[in-house]
Design an enzyme around this catalytic site. Structure first.
Site, short mmCIF file in Angstrom:
data_model
loop_
_atom_site.label_atom_id
_atom_site.label_comp_id
_atom_site.label_asym_id
_atom_site.label_seq_id
_atom_site.Cartn_x
_atom_site.Cartn_y
_atom_site.Cartn_z
N PHE A 1 0.81 -1.23 0.00
CA PHE A 1 0.00 0.00 0.00
C PHE A 1 0.83 1.27 0.00
CE2 PHE A 1 0.81 -0.29 4.58
CZ PHE A 1 1.08 1.04 4.88
N LYS B 1 -1.10 -7.44 -9.25
CA LYS B 1 -2.09 -7.47 -8.14
C LYS B 1 -1.70 -6.36 -7.17
CE LYS B 1 -3.01 -8.55 -4.36
NZ LYS B 1 -3.45 -7.54 -3.34
N GLU C 1 -5.00 -3.98 -2.05
CA GLU C 1 -6.43 -3.68 -2.03
C GLU C 1 -6.73 -2.38 -1.28
OE1 GLU C 1 -4.71 -5.92 -0.51
OE2 GLU C 1 -5.69 -6.84 1.22
N SER D 1 5.16 -7.13 3.47
CA SER D 1 5.72 -7.48 4.77
C SER D 1 6.51 -8.78 4.68
CB SER D 1 4.57 -7.64 5.77
OG SER D 1 3.72 -8.68 5.33
N CYS E 1 9.80 1.43 3.56
CA CYS E 1 10.67 0.32 3.98
C CYS E 1 12.10 0.81 4.17
CB CYS E 1 10.62 -0.80 2.96
SG CYS E 1 11.29 -0.28 1.39
N GLU F 1 9.04 -4.52 13.21
CA GLU F 1 8.76 -3.39 12.31
C GLU F 1 7.50 -2.67 12.80
OE1 GLU F 1 7.49 -4.27 8.23
OE2 GLU F 1 8.66 -2.53 7.57
P1 NAD Z 1 1.39 -6.75 3.17
O1 NAD Z 1 2.41 -7.80 3.25
O2 NAD Z 1 0.29 -6.73 4.15
O3 NAD Z 1 0.67 -6.79 1.72
C1 NAD Z 1 1.43 -6.86 0.53
C2 NAD Z 1 0.60 -7.59 -0.52
O4 NAD Z 1 0.34 -8.92 -0.06
C3 NAD Z 1 -0.74 -6.94 -0.79
O5 NAD Z 1 -0.97 -6.93 -2.19
C4 NAD Z 1 -1.74 -7.82 -0.04
O6 NAD Z 1 -2.98 -7.89 -0.67
C5 NAD Z 1 -1.06 -9.17 -0.03
N1 NAD Z 1 -1.35 -9.97 1.18
C6 NAD Z 1 -1.60 -9.49 2.45
N2 NAD Z 1 -1.75 -10.51 3.31
C7 NAD Z 1 -1.59 -11.65 2.59
C8 NAD Z 1 -1.64 -13.04 2.94
N3 NAD Z 1 -1.87 -13.46 4.18
N4 NAD Z 1 -1.43 -13.94 1.96
C9 NAD Z 1 -1.18 -13.55 0.69
N5 NAD Z 1 -1.14 -12.24 0.31
C10 NAD Z 1 -1.35 -11.30 1.25
O7 NAD Z 1 2.17 -5.35 3.15
P2 NAD Z 1 1.56 -3.87 3.22
O8 NAD Z 1 0.99 -3.66 4.58
O9 NAD Z 1 0.72 -3.60 2.03
O10 NAD Z 1 2.88 -3.00 3.02
C11 NAD Z 1 3.74 -2.68 4.09
C12 NAD Z 1 4.89 -3.65 4.17
O11 NAD Z 1 5.60 -3.68 2.94
C13 NAD Z 1 5.92 -3.25 5.22
O12 NAD Z 1 6.33 -4.41 5.89
C14 NAD Z 1 7.05 -2.67 4.40
O13 NAD Z 1 8.32 -2.73 5.01
C15 NAD Z 1 7.00 -3.53 3.20
N6 NAD Z 1 7.64 -2.92 2.05
C16 NAD Z 1 8.87 -3.40 1.70
C17 NAD Z 1 9.56 -2.83 0.66
C18 NAD Z 1 10.92 -3.35 0.28
O14 NAD Z 1 11.46 -2.88 -0.70
N7 NAD Z 1 11.50 -4.28 1.01
C19 NAD Z 1 8.99 -1.77 -0.05
C20 NAD Z 1 7.73 -1.31 0.31
C21 NAD Z 1 7.07 -1.89 1.38
#
Ligand code: NAD
Length: 486
Positions: free
Chosen positions: A151, A175, A178, A228, A283, A377
């Site tokens: 997001f 994808k 959401e 994450s 991140c 985090e």
């Molecule tokens: P998230 O992991 O909750 O969601 C990421 C994606 O995974 C979304 O598209 C979501 O729909 C999907 N998703 C969520 N739960 C899932 C599950 N149980 N099974 C399968 N798919 C699932 O992450 P977020 O809250 O959208 O973003 C924040 C996180 O992203 C933070 O941890 C941040 O550090 C990380 N991030 C990392 C980088 C990097 O370069 N390492 C860059 C940006 C963000």
């Protein structure tokens, strides 16, 4: 509701998801209002998208790369031309302030610029390895690939994968998160306006079920994931179980080591900007400051900088009520465990936007490495300060983190800087830089629990991930008098 339900995009056209899974609301985090609804797609929608991408693949892959990148030259111009509208949309669905949203679109343009340079940096290799015998390497696209995004950068993170993967000849299913589905639709529209053939990019909205369907689909050759660590591990395990290539970027806990000789103004302003920018939802955000010996003068200035930040003017809200509650809990627990609150952002309010998910910059001193807030985090505008006697102790604190996205040191000493560059256990390291994001053509990617898989997601590091090399050996020169490679 300001926008209609967000459609999936399949073969260049809006496509309704089946009603098997209920759609969910999309919120504006600045005031809590509902701005749209987003469908939750399942196996059926993912399969339709993969089929469309598969149909488009042969013609797109057969298009010379110099022709393919013409689309991205035009796309970059459109990103720049429509920057006000695109950044306003980012602000609306993600909450970040106008200047941050603008910077995000400019970064998308820079990523696209790199994709435009791919024809110049991806020619194959050729060598006469023996008289009359030539070996050459050419790179070929993988086929249908997928990208799953978080997001926090609704426009930029999709653009980490789309321009490079597509310019290199793949077709894609995206994808998006959401929580922020609207920007991705504008990306698809701009790419279409720039001449991208239908079917080269599909968008399928949804959450867990959609991601699982992508991981399980045998018609997808590779998946990039950003989110994450918990989900990165799930996606890495599940998509490689169906023998896909996977690059899964996870969460972070970035340590900034501050030495007593550091420049006060640069250090204090950079550290606070790093921890508070985009409401700490980056991140690459500073999460732990390791204060080495006596840096009281720098901490005092940081407090002034942090107090001067006004929520709603200088910093946006966090993404959701749930997120604000979680961040607040981390702060409450740290205070209860003995941390000293220097700046308290809890309970922040913005007049006229009382429904927003506000939380101001928060600084906590005398945090111990064993506290939960020092290890996990937080993903909000919170910086914890851990005290260390010297740079080696500071490095031990940094090295103990399971994450490894970024680390920085603030110092005027070249020797100390070099020591941290060598010994920090992180994929991206900075000296006197609060957010050490490598810019193109350098690649973005962490270490340890911040990244699973080989390669990086942007820059040169992504070329190998999105292509496969064919090694060809030919023998034409009969006059050479050799016939040894039968
Ligand atoms: P998230 O992991 O909750 O969601 C990421 C994606 O995974 C979304 O598209 C979501 O729909 C999907 N998703 C969520 N739960 C899932 C599950 N149980 N099974 C399968 N798919 C699932 O992450 P977020 O809250 O959208 O973003 C924040 C996180 O992203 C933070 O941890 C941040 O550090 C990380 N991030 C990392 C980088 C990097 O370069 N390492 C860059 C940006 C963000």
């Amino acid at each position: 509701m300001k926008y209609a339900t967000v459609p999936n995009v399949i073969a260049g056209a809006p496509s309704e998801a089946s009603a098997a899974l209920p759609s969910i609301e999309v919120f504006n985090p600045s005031d809590g209002s509902i701005i749209s609804r987003v469908p939750m797609s399942g196996h059926r929608e993912v399969d339709l998208a993969v089929q469309a991408a598969r149909r488009a693949f042969p013609a797109w892959a057969a298009t010379p790369i110099k022709e393919r990148v013409q689309v991205f030259y035009k796309y970059k111009t459109l990103l720049e031309q429509d920057i006000e509208e695109l950044s306003a949309l980012v602000t609306e669905e993600n909450g970040k302030i106008a200047s941050e949203a603008r910077a995000e679109i400019l970064k998308s343009a820079e990523l696209t610029e790199f994709a435009c340079s791919l024809p110049q940096i991806t020619p194959g290799e050729v060598l006469e390895v023996s008289r009359g015998v030539e070996c050459r390497i050419e790179r070929f696209p993988l086929g249908v690939v997928a990208a799953i995004t978080p997001f926090n950068f609704p426009n930029m993170v999709p653009n980490w994968s789309i321009p490079n993967a597509l310019a290199l000849g793949n077709t894609m299913v995206l994808k998006p998160s959401e929580l922020v589905p609207l920007s991705s639709i504008r990306i698809a529209e701009l790419l279409r306006a720039a001449g991208l053939p239908d079917g080269v990019l599909q968008i399928v909205h949804g959450g867990k079920e959609t991601v699982e369907a992508i991981c399980d689909h045998t018609g997808i050759a590779a998946v990039s994931f950003v989110g994450s660590t918990k989900v990165a591990k799930i996606v890495y395990r599940r998509s490689t179980a169906t023998l896909k290539r996977c690059l899964a970027l996870g969460g972070a806990k970035n340590h900034l080591i501050v030495m007593p000789d550091a420049d006060v103004e640069m250090t204090s302003s950079n550290v606070v900007a790093s921890m508070s920018g985009c409401a700490g939802q980056r991140c690459m955000a500073a999460s732990v400051m390791v204060a080495v010996a006596n840096v009281e003068h720098i901490i005092a200035r940081m407090v002034e900088h942090a107090r001067a930040i006004v929520p709603g003017r200088d910093v946006g809200p966090v993404i959701s009520q749930q997120s604000r509650d979680r961040i607040t809990r981390y702060i409450d627990e740290a205070v209860a465990a003995g941390a000293k609150l220097l700046v308290d952002g809890r309970g922040a309010k913005v007049d006229g936007r009382e429904g927003g998910y506000w939380i101001g910059p928060t600084l906590l001193d005398y945090v111990r490495p064993d506290m939960k807030i020092a290890q996990e985090e937080v993903f909000g505008p919170v910086l914890v300060i851990i005290r260390a006697g010297d740079v080696d102790e500071a490095l031990r604190v940094e090295n103990a983190s399971p994450y490894g996205n970024a680390a920085s040191v603030f110092t005027e000493s070249g020797g100390v800087a070099r020591r941290v560059m060598e010994r920090a256990s992180a994929g991206m390291v900075g000296v006197n830089v609060g957010v050490p994001v490598p810019r193109e053509p350098f690649s973005f990617g962490g270490w340890n629990d911040s990244k699973f898989g080989v390669g990086d997601i942007t820059g040169r590091g992504s070329i190998e991930f999105w292509t496969q090399a064919k090694k060809m050996t030919t023998k034409w020169n009969r006059e050479a008098g050799t016939n040894w490679m039968s």
